[in-house]
Design a protein around this motif. Structure first.
Motif, short mmCIF file in Angstrom:
data_model
loop_
_atom_site.label_atom_id
_atom_site.label_comp_id
_atom_site.label_asym_id
_atom_site.label_seq_id
_atom_site.Cartn_x
_atom_site.Cartn_y
_atom_site.Cartn_z
N HIS A 125 -8.51 -6.04 -8.31
CA HIS A 125 -7.65 -6.92 -9.09
C HIS A 125 -7.32 -8.20 -8.33
N HIS A 126 -7.27 -8.11 -7.00
CA HIS A 126 -7.05 -9.32 -6.19
C HIS A 126 -8.21 -10.29 -6.38
N THR B 293 -2.39 7.06 7.24
CA THR B 293 -3.54 7.01 6.34
C THR B 293 -3.10 6.45 4.99
N LEU B 294 -3.75 5.36 4.58
CA LEU B 294 -3.38 4.79 3.28
C LEU B 294 -4.21 5.41 2.17
N ARG C 240 -5.99 1.39 -2.80
CA ARG C 240 -6.30 0.12 -2.16
C ARG C 240 -7.53 -0.53 -2.80
N ALA C 241 -8.56 0.27 -3.10
CA ALA C 241 -9.78 -0.27 -3.70
C ALA C 241 -9.49 -0.89 -5.07
N ASP D 240 0.83 -1.21 0.00
CA ASP D 240 0.00 0.00 0.00
C ASP D 240 0.86 1.26 0.00
N ARG D 241 0.24 2.36 -0.42
CA ARG D 241 0.87 3.68 -0.37
C ARG D 241 -0.03 4.64 0.40
N GLY D 242 0.54 5.76 0.83
CA GLY D 242 -0.26 6.70 1.59
C GLY D 242 0.60 7.72 2.31
N MET D 243 0.21 8.06 3.56
CA MET D 243 0.90 9.11 4.30
C MET D 243 0.98 8.77 5.79
#
Length: 448
Positions: free
Chosen positions: A349-350, A337-338, A343-344, A293-296
């Motif tokens: 795709h998962h 916070t991601l 993520r959605a 995941d990416r975020g802050m």
């Protein structure tokens, strides 16, 4: 532990010793044969090979008959256990023995694929006792032909490359540099290089070849070691396992550790690249083909942009990124916070990977097994085992199956169960390795 004599059973002086007497050796004793290759489990295969080659299996080329008979049986039983030739793990060993059988076939004068023709006597002899041989036979035949054709193509191409080298250099030696190029660039194994060179009357400079191969391995090892040193396990020795809050997208937590340039530091400044370890995190670490995941992560005065999430060792989750504003200190209370939109997309795709795997197994059968995958926000990639490339019609049928299920809009259930319980459940497709802990998360979409 006892020996049977005319007077009864006599205890053996040494107990619990494995004699190594497998089926063939016991059978050779029972049938009074001098060799296991004269027993009922090998003779039908060898006789079929004699009919194919018109050569006496007891003559000077006897060893080639035995190699082929032994290897086709090994390949057949491996296929029954869902193992097929490939470039990795046990598949690499199977590819090697298949190619050795092919070379013996060439020594017997056989042109083109032939191993599939030898499965019939094996099935006739052992199929009644091992029904799984029949269940995997169709797939095995496709795999054998595909592998043999590919191998013969490799030999032909390798022979042409070698011939060009000989023509251009007018030498009777194959330099170590040329041999290494054939292996490293064109993927021709050393044993094949040696065999082809022998056919052309070439001497191979193995000393230089092995020196170049050693240098290449050391360069690769050095690059790998440098990467490992950046995130050495000793950096996390005193840290408790990270708590992953999958259902959360945003939470308050404690910054446990900061890593820069392969060292633990107390502070990370604005504009600096590094890794953060949190006590609890909503960020999913890259694993099983799914990207991190990416975020802050930040405070009122600082902001760290997370570009990736990794798990360098079991239980530890680290957040890679750059301090965009201010500075962060170890033990700071921070807010994580991601990127929920990202993520959605990854989650979709998962689920699509699950759908794809289900559809492939529905269309091609249960011999399809996952060999690798990539799940990110833009796309998915799914690697799977199949004897030959799918046709356009195959892909259309798979696509229709997937779209039908998407339109059903079924709910997705996520739950955790003990790994041992999952391993016993035949309805759960399992590709578990050492990266899984005592509990596994199951994604359940009803039919998959």
């Amino acid at each position: 532990e006892q020996e049977k004599t005319p007077d009864g059973l006599t205890p053996l002086p040494k107990k619990n010793i494995d004699t190594g007497a497998g089926l063939e050796r016991v059978l050779s004793i029972i049938e009074g044969k001098q060799s296991v290759f004269e027993t009922d489990v090998f003779v039908p295969i060898i006789q079929e090979l004699e009919a194919l080659t018109k050569i006496d299996a007891k003559g000077p080329l006897k060893a080639h008959f035995q190699i082929i008979a032994d290897h086709i049986r090994a390949l057949s039983f491996a296929a029954a256990d869902h193992s097929f030739p490939s470039n990795i793990k046990e598949g690499y060993v199977l590819r090697k023995i298949l190619r050795r059988a092919c070379r013996s076939g060439k020594a017997l004068g056989i042109q083109g694929p032939f191993l599939g023709k030898l499965t019939s006597p094996l099935l006739h002899c052992m199929g009644a006792f091992y029904p799984e041989l029949h269940a995997s036979s169709d797939h095995l035949l496709s795999v054998l032909e595909e592998e043999e054709v590919s191998y013969l193509r490799t030999i032909e191409k390798g022979g042409a490359l070698l011939f060009d080298i000989v023509q251009n250099t007018h030498k009777k030696n194959l330099s170590g540099e040329d041999a290494f190029t054939l292996k490293d660039t064109y993927g021709l194994p050393l044993d094949e290089i040696l065999l082809l060179s022998k056919d052309l009357g070439l001497h191979v400079d193995l000393k230089t070849f092995h020196a170049l191969e050693k240098q290449a391995k050391e360069r690769s090892k050095g690059a790998r070691k440098k990467a490992e040193d950046t995130l050495s396990p000793s950096l996390f020795a005193d840290l408790s396992p990270s708590q992953f809050a999958y259902e959360e997208c945003s939470l308050d937590t404690t910054l446990l550790a900061i890593i820069q340039d392969g060292e633990r530091v107390d502070k990370i400044q604005e504009g600096s690249f590094g890794y953060l370890v949190l006590k609890t995190t909503p960020f999913y670490a890259e694993m099983g083909g799914q990207v991190g995941d990416r975020g802050m992560i930040g405070t009122n005065k600082a902001r760290f942009i997370v570009s990736d999430t990794l798990s360098p060792q079991e239980g530890i989750i680290i957040h890679q990124g750059v301090v965009e504003k201010g500075s962060l200190h170890a033990e700071d209370q921070v807010h994580a916070t991601l990127n929920q939109k990202l993520r959605a997309s990854i989650e979709k795709h998962h689920t699509a990977v699950h759908l794809l795997q289900w559809a492939l197994r529905q269309h091609f059968g249960e011999s399809v097994e996952q060999q690798g995958s990539l799940v990110d926000a833009e796309k998915l990639r799914f690697d799977f085992s199949l004897a030959k490339a799918p046709t356009k019609e195959d892909l259309t049928q798979v696509e229709l199956l997937i779209n039908e299920k998407i339109q059903e809009n079924l709910p997705i259930h996520t739950y955790e169960i003990p790994q041992q319980e999952a391993a016993r459940d035949p309805s759960i497709l399992q590709f578990f390795g050492d990266t899984y802990g005592a509990f596994v998360r199951v994604e359940d979409i009803g039919f998959s």
